[in-house]
Design an enzyme around this catalytic site. Structure first.
Site, PDB file in Angstrom:
ATOM      1  N   TYR A 131      79.962  40.695  91.956  1.00 21.43           N
ATOM      2  CA  TYR A 131      80.089  41.722  90.935  1.00 21.43           C
ATOM      3  C   TYR A 131      81.565  41.858  90.550  1.00 21.43           C
ATOM      4  O   TYR A 131      82.328  40.920  90.688  1.00 21.43           O
ATOM      5  CB  TYR A 131      79.409  43.040  91.395  1.00 21.43           C
ATOM      6  N   ARG A 184      79.499  45.516  75.552  1.00 21.02           N
ATOM      7  CA  ARG A 184      80.701  46.041  76.199  1.00 21.02           C
ATOM      8  C   ARG A 184      80.615  45.713  77.677  1.00 21.02           C
ATOM      9  O   ARG A 184      80.243  46.536  78.500  1.00 21.02           O
ATOM     10  CB  ARG A 184      80.805  47.555  75.973  1.00 21.02           C
ATOM     11  N   LYS A 202      74.034  43.054  88.846  1.00 23.22           N
ATOM     12  CA  LYS A 202      73.555  44.402  89.194  1.00 23.22           C
ATOM     13  C   LYS A 202      72.287  44.306  90.027  1.00 23.22           C
ATOM     14  O   LYS A 202      72.089  45.057  90.987  1.00 23.22           O
ATOM     15  CB  LYS A 202      73.278  45.201  87.917  1.00 23.22           C
ATOM     16  N   GLU A 273      72.474  48.735  80.526  1.00 27.38           N
ATOM     17  CA  GLU A 273      73.737  48.340  81.141  1.00 27.38           C
ATOM     18  C   GLU A 273      74.723  47.792  80.114  1.00 27.38           C
ATOM     19  O   GLU A 273      74.374  46.885  79.354  1.00 27.38           O
ATOM     20  CB  GLU A 273      73.406  47.259  82.191  1.00 27.38           C
ATOM     21  N   ASP A 274      75.921  48.339  80.113  1.00 32.65           N
ATOM     22  CA  ASP A 274      77.019  47.793  79.303  1.00 32.65           C
ATOM     23  C   ASP A 274      76.691  47.674  77.818  1.00 32.65           C
ATOM     24  O   ASP A 274      76.925  46.627  77.190  1.00 32.65           O
ATOM     25  CB  ASP A 274      77.507  46.451  79.891  1.00 32.65           C
ATOM     26  N   ASP A 296      73.474  53.338  83.485  1.00 29.05           N
ATOM     27  CA  ASP A 296      74.375  53.395  84.633  1.00 29.05           C
ATOM     28  C   ASP A 296      75.806  53.732  84.235  1.00 29.05           C
ATOM     29  O   ASP A 296      76.514  54.431  84.968  1.00 29.05           O
ATOM     30  CB  ASP A 296      74.339  52.064  85.383  1.00 29.05           C
ATOM     31  N   ASP A 297      76.221  53.243  83.081  1.00 23.83           N
ATOM     32  CA  ASP A 297      77.609  53.501  82.655  1.00 23.83           C
ATOM     33  C   ASP A 297      77.836  54.984  82.415  1.00 23.83           C
ATOM     34  O   ASP A 297      78.935  55.481  82.609  1.00 23.83           O
ATOM     35  CB  ASP A 297      77.927  52.730  81.377  1.00 23.83           C
ATOM     36  N   ASN A 437      87.665  48.896  84.652  1.00 18.04           N
ATOM     37  CA  ASN A 437      87.376  47.606  85.285  1.00 18.04           C
ATOM     38  C   ASN A 437      87.676  46.463  84.324  1.00 18.04           C
ATOM     39  O   ASN A 437      87.616  46.671  83.121  1.00 18.04           O
ATOM     40  CB  ASN A 437      85.887  47.532  85.663  1.00 18.04           C
TER      41      ASN A 437
HETATM   42  P1  NAD Z   1      83.850  52.926  76.049  1.00 19.70           P
HETATM   43  O1  NAD Z   1      84.211  51.818  75.145  1.00 19.70           O
HETATM   44  O2  NAD Z   1      82.605  53.685  75.802  1.00 19.70           O
HETATM   45  O3  NAD Z   1      85.064  53.983  76.058  1.00 19.70           O
HETATM   46  C1  NAD Z   1      86.406  53.640  76.051  1.00 19.70           C
HETATM   47  C2  NAD Z   1      87.170  54.854  75.602  1.00 19.70           C
HETATM   48  O4  NAD Z   1      88.558  54.599  75.768  1.00 19.70           O
HETATM   49  C3  NAD Z   1      86.967  55.226  74.133  1.00 19.70           C
HETATM   50  O5  NAD Z   1      86.763  56.598  74.020  1.00 19.70           O
HETATM   51  C4  NAD Z   1      88.277  54.838  73.476  1.00 19.70           C
HETATM   52  O6  NAD Z   1      88.591  55.669  72.388  1.00 19.70           O
HETATM   53  C5  NAD Z   1      89.245  55.075  74.611  1.00 19.70           C
HETATM   54  N1  NAD Z   1      90.491  54.341  74.452  1.00 19.70           N
HETATM   55  C6  NAD Z   1      90.675  53.034  74.210  1.00 19.70           C
HETATM   56  N2  NAD Z   1      91.984  52.766  74.110  1.00 19.70           N
HETATM   57  C7  NAD Z   1      92.635  53.932  74.314  1.00 19.70           C
HETATM   58  C8  NAD Z   1      93.980  54.287  74.339  1.00 19.70           C
HETATM   59  N3  NAD Z   1      94.940  53.390  74.130  1.00 19.70           N
HETATM   60  N4  NAD Z   1      94.291  55.579  74.568  1.00 19.70           N
HETATM   61  C9  NAD Z   1      93.320  56.493  74.767  1.00 19.70           C
HETATM   62  N5  NAD Z   1      92.026  56.199  74.767  1.00 19.70           N
HETATM   63  C10 NAD Z   1      91.686  54.932  74.542  1.00 19.70           C
HETATM   64  O7  NAD Z   1      83.831  52.328  77.489  1.00 19.70           O
HETATM   65  P2  NAD Z   1      83.239  53.020  78.809  1.00 19.70           P
HETATM   66  O8  NAD Z   1      81.855  52.561  79.054  1.00 19.70           O
HETATM   67  O9  NAD Z   1      83.483  54.461  78.753  1.00 19.70           O
HETATM   68  O10 NAD Z   1      84.147  52.316  79.906  1.00 19.70           O
HETATM   69  C11 NAD Z   1      85.547  52.518  79.922  1.00 19.70           C
HETATM   70  C12 NAD Z   1      86.122  51.856  81.140  1.00 19.70           C
HETATM   71  O11 NAD Z   1      85.573  52.465  82.304  1.00 19.70           O
HETATM   72  C13 NAD Z   1      85.809  50.367  81.246  1.00 19.70           C
HETATM   73  O12 NAD Z   1      86.955  49.687  81.660  1.00 19.70           O
HETATM   74  C14 NAD Z   1      84.767  50.288  82.329  1.00 19.70           C
HETATM   75  O13 NAD Z   1      84.855  49.095  83.078  1.00 19.70           O
HETATM   76  C15 NAD Z   1      85.162  51.467  83.187  1.00 19.70           C
HETATM   77  N6  NAD Z   1      84.034  51.957  83.997  1.00 19.70           N
HETATM   78  C16 NAD Z   1      84.251  52.151  85.311  1.00 19.70           C
HETATM   79  C17 NAD Z   1      83.239  52.582  86.116  1.00 19.70           C
HETATM   80  C18 NAD Z   1      83.508  52.816  87.566  1.00 19.70           C
HETATM   81  O14 NAD Z   1      84.584  52.644  87.993  1.00 19.70           O
HETATM   82  N7  NAD Z   1      82.573  53.215  88.377  1.00 19.70           N
HETATM   83  C19 NAD Z   1      81.980  52.794  85.578  1.00 19.70           C
HETATM   84  C20 NAD Z   1      81.776  52.607  84.208  1.00 19.70           C
HETATM   85  C21 NAD Z   1      82.829  52.178  83.413  1.00 19.70           C
END
Ligand code: NAD
Length: 581
Positions: A131, A184, A202, A273-274, A296-297, A437
């Site tokens: 993963y 995504r 997953k 997912e994603d 899950d996200d 991530n």
């Molecule tokens: P998403 O695309 O839905 O959201 C990203 C957000 O970041 C958007 O609101 C965007 O406007 C904002 N953004 C982008 N560039 C920016 C900047 N320069 N300044 C301020 N804001 C900015 O994506 P998501 O599903 O919310 O995932 C976001 C991140 O979280 C990913 O990297 C994902 O891998 C990570 N994530 C981690 C976990 C975990 O650790 N358990 C779980 C889910 C997602």
């Protein structure tokens, strides 16, 4: 057939609204999966080439004779433990995680029992390979490393035929489907049909962490096209070669998939997912009360982050309702986390509205406010603030003096020295979650968080970071990995045949997880339990989820006398079961 079920359910299903009617009439049948030997109807080459049944050199003398295997494997009968040694020897010879991923997937494709034995016995070492972060690279290069389809692809070319295509899948019983549209993938963006790697990864975690039977999992991709220019011109890309569907066309295609899956596998839980957040939220809202599904996200991330916050508050000794939380990023994950933390605040006596006042969101345009002059996406509106608009994160930190900083922006380096020092100036022990991530996308590193707060910061990330020796103390940052949550929630919802997966299930999962963190872990700055205990964690979460399902009247299975034993006994373990004709 090895995939026959342990229970036969007689349920009423009202198809007009897709919602199962609660009719807990059932009878137990002898479970082929739990029997001490399996009757199988495959022989020879077709047996060896079925990864669900193959044992390779592990077939016994008797099986070789009875099942037409003589001569098809070398003479020596090898125990699974010795097979593991051979795998380890070859694995250790490989130069890097990417090669190791390819090697493990090849094993997955030829002998699932052995693959899961290796994975379960070495989960901490191997999760970063099967993963995140390695799976991210695998998805980026999926068309180049592709060997065998181990899931189903539903593309724009097949619209109108999804239901009949599902009859091509060999298994009639599916507990969990993980489906992505590849839009995504982790923090890596649109990877089109290469997102299959995520669905596979997953589900490997579902099996290894929560004992879902491998035969009852289905990785799936909805190939609606891709807007990734590099993939569109890559001759080895395996998806349909056009840009993404949009609008009603898109939603109709997802609906065809969901309706077909529900018809073919009525008990399956669908994990979205994603998906990009413009689709993730509407899809979740559309289906969450109609079918057994979750995102899950949004929900899994919310739950694992809430667990981290609850553990962190055990260190600071503060209450959840007293926190001021700044989010960098206002997408699926950030909003999912805020909703889950708000639910926790409601448990502590706040109204939802009052709880929402404890959150500040920053997106690409700056602080999310009602007066900043752009049209806010629906999911941001409940959290938009009536206060002066500020652009930069550091200025928001200066103004809000947050106790918790959450990074879900996919922007590495955005928790700069200036931001972290400002955070540390106002709070004794700030909680810093750099959750983007893979590791390369984290908002700051563990070492930066510790150094810039002079050791006061409590750090967690989404992808793994090595322990840091800070002024003689070894700090082991915890990983707020969704794998602590979704396998147990899926197992729980699946075994009790819940008609829905509710937010209260994710909330109880967070609380259960936080309670399992030991004082020793907290002392090293780790907000999460040891991953090596993941099966016990998933079991406890699954039991707690079942209890919620029973108390909310959602479970279709009559409550077993001993719920914990029942759940535990329904979990897959990787050992070879003797076969007979
Ligand atoms: P998403 O695309 O839905 O959201 C990203 C957000 O970041 C958007 O609101 C965007 O406007 C904002 N953004 C982008 N560039 C920016 C900047 N320069 N300044 C301020 N804001 C900015 O994506 P998501 O599903 O919310 O995932 C976001 C991140 O979280 C990913 O990297 C994902 O891998 C990570 N994530 C981690 C976990 C975990 O650790 N358990 C779980 C889910 C997602």
């Amino acid at each position: 057939d090895v995939c026959s079920s342990d229970l036969i359910f007689i349920i009423g299903v009202n198809m007009s609204d897709n919602k199962s009617v609660v009719k807990p009439t059932y009878r137990y049948e002898v479970d082929n999966l739990n029997q001490s030997s399996w009757k199988i109807n495959k022989r020879g080459g077709s047996l060896i080439h079925d990864p669900l049944l193959n044992k390779g050199t592990g077939f016994s003398e008797q099986e070789r004779e009875e099942l037409g295997l003589l001569g098809l494997v070398p003479p020596k009968v090898v125990s699974i433990d010795d097979q593991v040694k051979r795998i380890q020897e070859n694995f250790n010879r490989l130069p890097g995680p990417f090669e190791k991923y390819i090697f493990l997937e090849a094993l997955h494709d030829r002998n699932e029992t052995l693959y899961f034995k290796v994975l379960i016995d070495n989960l901490e070492e191997l999760t970063p390979i099967v993963y995140t972060p390695t799976v991210g690279k695998a998805c980026e290069h999926y068309g180049h490393i592709y060997r065998r389809a181990r899931g189903m692809y539903f593309s724009t070319r097949n619209r109108g035929h999804f239901r009949e295509m599902m009859n091509n899948w060999a298994q009639d019983e599916i507990d969990i489907i993980v489906v992505t549209d590849g839009s995504r993938i982790l923090g890596l963006g649109d990877l089109g049909c290469n997102g299959m790697g995520i669905s596979i990864g997953k589900l490997a975690l579902y099996v290894s962490c929560a004992g879902i039977y491998p035969s009852k999992t289905l990785p799936a991709v909805l190939d609606v096209g891709t807007n990734n220019e590099e993939l569109l011109v890559d001759p080895l890309y395996l998806g349909v070669n056009h840009r993404r569907l949009t609008g009603d066309d898109y939603y109709e295609m997802v609906d065809e998939f969901v309706t077909a899956a529900l018809d073919k596998w009525p008990d399956a839980l669908i994990q979205f997912e994603d998906f990009t957040n413009d689709h993730a939220f509407p899809l979740l809202e559309k289906y969450r009360h109609k079918i057994v599904c979750f995102n899950d996200d949004i929900q899994g991330t919310g739950s694992v982050a809430l667990a981290g916050v609850l553990s962190g508050l055990r260190i600071t000794g503060e209450k959840l309702i007293d926190q001021r939380i700044v989010f960098l990023g206002a997408g699926s994950a950030a909003i999912g986390i805020a909703n889950m933390i708000a639910a926790g605040m409601v448990e502590e006596g706040y109204t939802v509205e009052k709880a929402r006042e404890r959150f500040w969101f920053i997106d690409t345009k700056g602080l999310v406010t009602n007066n900043r002059g752009d049209k806010l996406a629906d999911h941001k509106i409940p959290f938009a603030r009536d206060e002066e608009y500020v652009k930069a994160l550091v200025d928001v930190v200066k103004k809000v003096k947050p106790t918790i900083l959450m990074g879900l922006s996919g922007q590495p380096g955005s928790f700069s020295k200036e931001v972290i020092e400002e955070l540390n100036r106002h709070v004794d022990k700030p909680l810093i979650f750099a959750l983007s991530n893979p590791t390369s996308k984290a908002e700051c590193t563990a070492e930066q968080a510790y150094t810039w707060t002079d050791g006061n910061g409590i750090f967690s990330s989404g992808s793994p970071f090595d322990p840091v020796n800070y002024k003689g103390k070894l700090l082991s940052p915890g990983q707020g990995n969704n794998m602590y949550i979704f396998p147990g929630v899926g197992l729980g919802a699946s075994v009790c045949k819940s008609t829905e997966v509710t937010d209260s299930m994710f909330y109880i999962a967070a609380k259960t997880l936080a309670e399992m963190v030991t004082d020793e872990s907290l002392d090293c700055g780790n907000l999460y339990p040891k991953l090596s205990n993941i099966r016990e964690i998933s079991l406890k979460i699954a039991v707690a989820v079942c209890q919620v399902a029973y108390s909310e009247g959602l479970a279709r299975l009559e409550k077993p006398e001993n719920l914990e034993d029942f759940v535990e006994n329904s979990m897959f373990s990787p050992y070879y079961i003797p076969y007979s004709k």
